[in-house]
Scaffold this active site. Structure first.
Site, mmCIF file in Angstrom:
data_model
loop_
_atom_site.group_PDB
_atom_site.id
_atom_site.type_symbol
_atom_site.label_atom_id
_atom_site.label_comp_id
_atom_site.label_asym_id
_atom_site.label_seq_id
_atom_site.Cartn_x
_atom_site.Cartn_y
_atom_site.Cartn_z
ATOM 1 C CE LYS A 1 -3.196 -0.708 3.681
ATOM 2 N NZ LYS A 1 -3.707 -0.829 4.864
ATOM 3 N NE ARG A 2 -0.141 5.811 1.846
ATOM 4 C CZ ARG A 2 -0.455 6.816 2.203
ATOM 5 N NH1 ARG A 2 -0.300 7.050 2.636
ATOM 6 N NH2 ARG A 2 -1.890 6.383 1.468
#
Length: 479
Positions: free
Chosen positions: A255-256
């Site tokens: 994620k990110r």
RNA sequence: GGCGCGUUCGUCUAGCGGCCAGGACGUGGCCCUCUCAAGGCCGAAACACGGGUUCGAUUCCCGUACGCGCUACCA
């Protein structure tokens, strides 16, 4: 059906299904189906500090959306349940007793603080961070006494000091690790829950798993698992460690750095067949250049032998391409079912089903995901401001534009019926009448009709708009 | 730091001793065409490096480099 072949997908319920998890699940599913084996779903929820409400239900729903139906699992049960680890605590406790009794494990009373200090000291000395085995030499009677008196403790596996663990990974071949670098891993936490290492070995054995197909991040701990099988006197399953899915910078997909949850892709309108097809090709292929596969076709073509070893970057551009391909292959009603909700949400009246279908057909080649339809089809449902696009404004401001529009407005009255072919003829007539052709002929009309310089073929647009709307917009543009 | 795994176009990959190193996405050009998209055609673009083994290495072996993973009472 070959029920000797049993594989499992064993996610921990973190709240969403990671695309890497989807691929792991997919390969397990494909392997099971291809072999006529059994696909088991097991929930690994032994970390009670990371419980997420509704995570299991969501996982089940997402897996089912992807078409990966399991044969045994928390929803349908099965002969080796329960399939949720937090409901199997007695099993792990019993097996820990066996290990303790056989001298294959020992109680560890070290506090988290001491462990942290130890680690810090080792780091300072640039020593590998391993448990120093201080509690390994505590006499068993003393350890049992302290445990019964309520002193908090964990149970660690007693890794042999010498020797080597060797195994053959189905994908990577022979892997050897010296026992001296294997840590005395905690098997049972002080809260009574097992760690992954214990639970996965016990469950895989009890559930008769024949092949453990999991991500490469587990490769380093496989020797520990093998040791445990040995401690229990069990025959281990075969192991296949899948290459990782990577971010664009080649780090483990996370994620990110964009969406990683299958739910996110689903919400964005990616079709499950497109996602599954795309993900299947991240680390596996058929050597014949083929890349379009339905799920059943994947089952027919899949083999572990053709899974690669190197990590694969998740390329969003290619996913988009797959989705666009699948979108275009959709039957009209399916396409409508996917697109009309977006149009309705944007306030468009989609009551005229035939017209809506025609609009969808006209803009289909502009869509990557269904939601794109709103922007692509706006010109058919609302008058666009003529000044919106500079190019469109220029087309209208061009010297011959006015003549073209006036001619078109005049000649359009005679067109009957108002079909794309008739409109085409009409535009030809305007060409003669106004004495311009090509860009000077089409662009003013296009700009007047749509407010834009780009879009589907002009006759198609005109037909879909209908004569009245066309004349209305032409007149508006003339003002 | 230690251990492990990996390394062919920017990306996904084919290749399993002799290939002009193939395909796909993306990208550039052309065609089609009123425009955009789609589609068709064409192009640029890769064997990490160094040693071996061999008549011959992208391919087999060993190093090096680089990358990634693991190194928790998380999975």
């Amino acid at each position: 059906m070959n029920s000797d072949i049993r594989v499992r997908f064993a996610p921990s319920p973190t709240g969403y299904l990671h695309v890497g998890g989807l691929r792991t699940a997919l390969y397990n599913y494909l392997f099971a189906r291809a072999q006529g084996g059994v696909f088991v779903l097991r929930i690994e929820d032994t970390d009670r500090t990371r419980l997420v409400e509704g995570a299991v239900e969501n996982l089940l729903r997402t897996l089912s959306w992807a078409g990966l139906e399991c044969d045994e699992g928390p929803a349908q049960g099965g002969p080796f349940g329960p399939y949720v680890q937090s409901e199997r605590l007695e099993l792990y406790a019993a097996h820990i007793q066996t290990l303790l009794a056989d001298g294959k494990a020992y109680r560890c009373f070290c506090t988290t603080e001491r462990l942290a200090e130890l680690k810090k000291a080792q780091a300072a000395e640039k020593r590998p961070p391993m448990y120093d085995r201080r509690c390994r030499t505590i006499p068993v009677e003393e350890a049992e006494r302290r445990a019964h008196e309520g002193e908090a403790c964990t149970v660690r596996m007693k890794v042999p000091l010498l020797g080597e663990v060797v195994f053959t990974d189905e994908i990577r071949g022979e892997v050897r690790v010296s026992a001296s670098v294997i840590d005395d891993q905690v098997l049972l936490k002080s809260d009574g829950y097992p760690t992954y290492h214990l639970a996965n070995v016990v469950d895989d054995h009890l559930m008769r798993i024949s092949h453990v197909i999991r991500g490469e991040e587990w490769l380093p701990s496989t020797p520990k698992h093998l040791l445990l099988y040995d401690f229990f006197g069990w025959t281990p399953p075969r192991f296949a460690h899948l290459p990782l899915l990577l971010n664009a910078d080649r780090s483990k997909l996370s994620k990110r750095q964009g969406d990683v949850a299958v739910e996110d892709f689903r919400a964005k309108g990616y079709l499950r067949d497109a996602l599954v097809n795309f993900v299947a090709l991240l680390g596996w292929n058929t050597s014949d250049n083929r890349e379009m596969f339905t799920l059943p076709e994947l089952v027919a073509a899949f083999s572990l032998a053709r899974v690669g070893k190197a990590g694969a970057v998740f390329d969003h551009d290619k996913l988009d391409w797959f989705n666009a391909q699948y979108l275009r292959a959709l039957p009209a009603d399916a396409l409508a079912a996917l697109c009309t909700p977006h149009l309705e949400a944007a306030g468009v009246d989609v009551g005229d089903r035939a017209r809506t279908d025609a609009v969808l057909a006209a803009v289909l080649s502009h869509l990557t995901v269904p939601a794109d339809v709103v922007e692509a089809a706006r010109i058919f449902f609302e008058a666009m401001p003529l000044a919106e696009e500079g190019e469109a404004r220029e087309a209208l401001a061009a010297p011959g534009a006015r003549v073209v529009l006036e001619s078109f407005a005049r000649l359009a009255g005679d067109v009957s019926p108002w079909t794309r072919d008739a409109v085409k003829e009409c535009i030809k007539a305007v060409q003669k009448d106004a004495g311009v052709k090509g860009k000077e002929l089409f662009m003013p009309i296009r700009a007047a009709l749509t407010g834009r310089a780009h879009g589907p073929e002009l006759p198609v647009i005109a037909e879909l708009l209908g004569r009245d709307v066309c004349l209305e917009r032409i007149l508006a543009a003339l003002r």
